[in-house]
Write a protein that holds these residues in place. Sequence first.
Motif, mmCIF file in Angstrom:
data_model
loop_
_atom_site.group_PDB
_atom_site.id
_atom_site.type_symbol
_atom_site.label_atom_id
_atom_site.label_comp_id
_atom_site.label_asym_id
_atom_site.label_seq_id
_atom_site.Cartn_x
_atom_site.Cartn_y
_atom_site.Cartn_z
ATOM 1 N N MET A 1 0.847 -1.189 0.000
ATOM 2 C CA MET A 1 0.000 0.000 0.000
ATOM 3 C C MET A 1 0.876 1.230 0.000
ATOM 4 S SD MET A 1 -2.752 1.093 2.887
ATOM 5 C CE MET A 1 -1.595 1.701 4.094
ATOM 6 N N ALA A 2 0.610 2.145 -0.900
ATOM 7 C CA ALA A 2 1.376 3.396 -0.902
ATOM 8 C C ALA A 2 0.881 4.284 0.212
ATOM 9 C CB ALA A 2 1.211 4.102 -2.241
ATOM 10 N N PRO A 3 1.753 5.081 0.791
ATOM 11 C CA PRO A 3 1.277 6.002 1.836
ATOM 12 C C PRO A 3 0.292 6.995 1.262
ATOM 13 C CG PRO A 3 3.561 6.437 1.242
ATOM 14 C CD PRO A 3 3.174 5.171 0.559
ATOM 15 N N ARG A 7 0.094 13.068 2.328
ATOM 16 C CA ARG A 7 1.346 13.315 3.029
ATOM 17 C C ARG A 7 2.424 13.840 2.096
ATOM 18 N NH1 ARG A 7 3.286 8.689 5.061
ATOM 19 N NH2 ARG A 7 4.658 9.832 6.454
ATOM 20 N N LEU A 19 6.143 19.518 6.796
ATOM 21 C CA LEU A 19 6.935 18.299 6.615
ATOM 22 C C LEU A 19 8.376 18.532 7.101
ATOM 23 C CD1 LEU A 19 6.344 15.530 5.425
ATOM 24 C CD2 LEU A 19 7.376 16.296 3.302
ATOM 25 N N GLY A 22 8.577 18.681 10.784
ATOM 26 C CA GLY A 22 8.541 17.331 11.368
ATOM 27 C C GLY A 22 9.925 16.712 11.411
ATOM 28 N N TYR A 23 10.623 16.777 10.267
ATOM 29 C CA TYR A 23 11.987 16.223 10.229
ATOM 30 C C TYR A 23 12.887 16.921 11.230
ATOM 31 C CZ TYR A 23 11.641 13.127 6.229
ATOM 32 O OH TYR A 23 11.346 12.077 5.418
ATOM 33 N N LEU A 25 12.045 18.501 14.007
ATOM 34 C CA LEU A 25 11.722 18.137 15.390
ATOM 35 C C LEU A 25 12.229 16.737 15.717
ATOM 36 C CD1 LEU A 25 8.135 19.563 15.863
ATOM 37 C CD2 LEU A 25 10.208 20.259 17.043
ATOM 38 N N ALA A 26 12.077 15.810 14.748
ATOM 39 C CA ALA A 26 12.534 14.437 15.008
ATOM 40 C C ALA A 26 14.044 14.413 15.211
ATOM 41 C CB ALA A 26 12.138 13.533 13.847
ATOM 42 N N ALA A 27 14.772 15.171 14.355
ATOM 43 C CA ALA A 27 16.225 15.220 14.509
ATOM 44 C C ALA A 27 16.594 15.866 15.835
ATOM 45 C CB ALA A 27 16.838 16.006 13.350
ATOM 46 N N ALA A 30 16.217 13.373 18.519
ATOM 47 C CA ALA A 30 17.342 12.433 18.551
ATOM 48 C C ALA A 30 18.556 13.063 19.229
ATOM 49 C CB ALA A 30 17.691 11.998 17.135
ATOM 50 N N LEU B 73 6.217 12.644 13.012
ATOM 51 C CA LEU B 73 7.587 12.145 12.874
ATOM 52 C C LEU B 73 8.363 12.250 14.180
ATOM 53 C CD1 LEU B 73 9.462 11.014 10.818
ATOM 54 C CD2 LEU B 73 10.012 13.298 10.046
ATOM 55 N N TRP B 74 7.996 13.236 15.011
ATOM 56 C CA TRP B 74 8.765 13.466 16.247
ATOM 57 C C TRP B 74 8.212 12.675 17.423
ATOM 58 C CZ3 TRP B 74 5.094 15.346 19.432
ATOM 59 C CH2 TRP B 74 4.036 16.045 18.852
ATOM 60 N N SER B 99 13.572 7.986 18.079
ATOM 61 C CA SER B 99 13.576 9.083 17.100
ATOM 62 C C SER B 99 14.266 8.643 15.822
ATOM 63 C CB SER B 99 14.295 10.304 17.667
ATOM 64 O OG SER B 99 13.634 10.799 18.782
ATOM 65 N N ILE B 103 12.716 8.297 11.928
ATOM 66 C CA ILE B 103 13.320 8.934 10.751
ATOM 67 C C ILE B 103 13.681 7.874 9.722
ATOM 68 C CG2 ILE B 103 15.266 10.312 9.953
ATOM 69 C CD1 ILE B 103 15.289 11.675 12.676
ATOM 70 N N PRO B 113 7.728 3.446 -1.811
ATOM 71 C CA PRO B 113 6.384 3.793 -1.358
ATOM 72 C C PRO B 113 5.376 2.653 -1.447
ATOM 73 C CG PRO B 113 6.929 4.941 -3.386
ATOM 74 C CD PRO B 113 8.132 4.159 -3.019
ATOM 75 N N ARG B 115 4.341 -0.566 -0.454
ATOM 76 C CA ARG B 115 4.766 -1.572 0.499
ATOM 77 C C ARG B 115 3.747 -2.696 0.575
ATOM 78 N NH1 ARG B 115 4.460 0.303 5.583
ATOM 79 N NH2 ARG B 115 2.771 1.668 4.948
#
Lengths: 325, 184
Positions: A1-3, A7, A19, A22-23, A25-27, A30, B73-74, B99, B103, B113, B115
């Motif tokens: 299934m494609a996302p 998004r 988007l 988001g990246y 904040l995630a970094a 970490a 994502l976070w 985290s 990522i 994409p 899957r």
Amino acid sequence: MAPPSSRRAGFSKKAQLSLFTGYLLAAAGAVVGAALLALSLWQPSAFAPLRGLAGDVVTPVGSGTAAARAGSQGLFAGLIGYFNAGTQNAELRRENAIARIRLAEAEAVKAENARLKGLLGLRDGESKPVATARLVGSTATSGRRHAYLGAGSASGVAPGMPVLSERGVIGRVLETGRFSSRVLLLTDSESVLPVRRAKDNVIAFAEGRGDGLLRIRLVNLGVNPLKVGDMMVTSGAGGYYRPGVAVAIIAKITPDGGIARLVAEPAATNFVSVLPIHEAAAIAELDAPPGADAPAAAPSAAAPAPRPSAAPTPAAPDGGAGAEE
Amino acid sequence: MERLDPRARSDIYGPRINRAPAPWRVRSVPYASIMLASALPVLLIADTMPLAPSFGFLMLLAWRMVRPGLLPLWAGAPLGAFDDLFSGQPFGSAILLWSLAMIAIEAIEARFPWRGFWQDWFTAGVIAVVYWLASLVVSGASLTPEMLLVAAPQALLGVLLYPVIARAAAGLDRFRLSRARTID
């Protein structure tokens, strides 16, 4: 299934920005995680209050499961008991008769011991437990072997105190919450305990291997005097444990000592007791920075809170062994 | 119509007319289930070796795979902080590793994409094994060969349990979106 295509950012500036955020904040998460990890590896007790709070929350649930666990163990033992009751009965009678004789002998030795101690003017080292509680849980998903105990600083438990079951040593209190505390089990690979052979004074260290066995490392190298089946007890060096509590039985001999199995398995215990630190004043003295005077050492003696994860290092027992001789 | 077939105007989320999913349930179920999965293994007494894989992490992977885009994502950082309070790892290890896992999945998804079940399992399995090894390395204990040996079943169990946990997450997703609220 494609996302889902929602998004994809496409040409929408807002979607692109969210988007990207988001990246970002995630970094950032970490990076913050890495910083916190470095801090807690450097200062293992840095987040103890937070963990204590979390432990207090799960302890009530854990008490219930601990009671259920103890009940089910009794049930299984009872069921198995029915199958070999006859032969076991005869054997137990014989053992009981011998044990009664030994007990009488032990009473005599105890009386003599008390008399000799009285002659020497030594006070009896027997201390009353600070608290008695159940082991309510453990860190089952981690490589570390910690257990949660259902008693905390509200009952007087403090970091460093030894935790014993009726069979022997379980571990040492690492951190405390209000109503729960975290115990470093003997099997943890960071746990080191000074021990000696029960029948003589061969001294050694019992180190956790991380796989449920202990590595017994002799202090005096040379001819290895250990034999399979030897009982190792606490030596009292280091000052945390009172001497003579059962720790482990040698199961295999290695060139520098042996591999030993635990006497008191935490999973098989019902209640455990927390004892005060055996030589609290001596440990406060050891922990005080060199050159510190008596006034500086006094407050830490009142609240003995040694470095929690630092097991008695090979340097400490020199002082402890000296004190014992 | 309902007399002929009670499910005539329903789908898997329940009756469609006059009903809507409860908003608090829509938002909270993924987080609550991951946090519960983090806290539950504490109740096991594991005195000799790690008994269970990190259920919290597997639950996070499952939600991420079953519902891409539902968890931001976070989300790995706060959920990892909660896991660290219970897991016995030094505080910060799950914040970092969860985290990084989020990522990594995002990057893999952007690259592949389209899957399917097997690819999801493969991705989750590889990430679970890498997480297992990394969390042993940062556990604060010196890594002994014996420790690796007794922890190996944990890695295997993690890989094998992923499909079960993904089904559980899918079931929880149906519960999450079921139309519990009546609109008057």
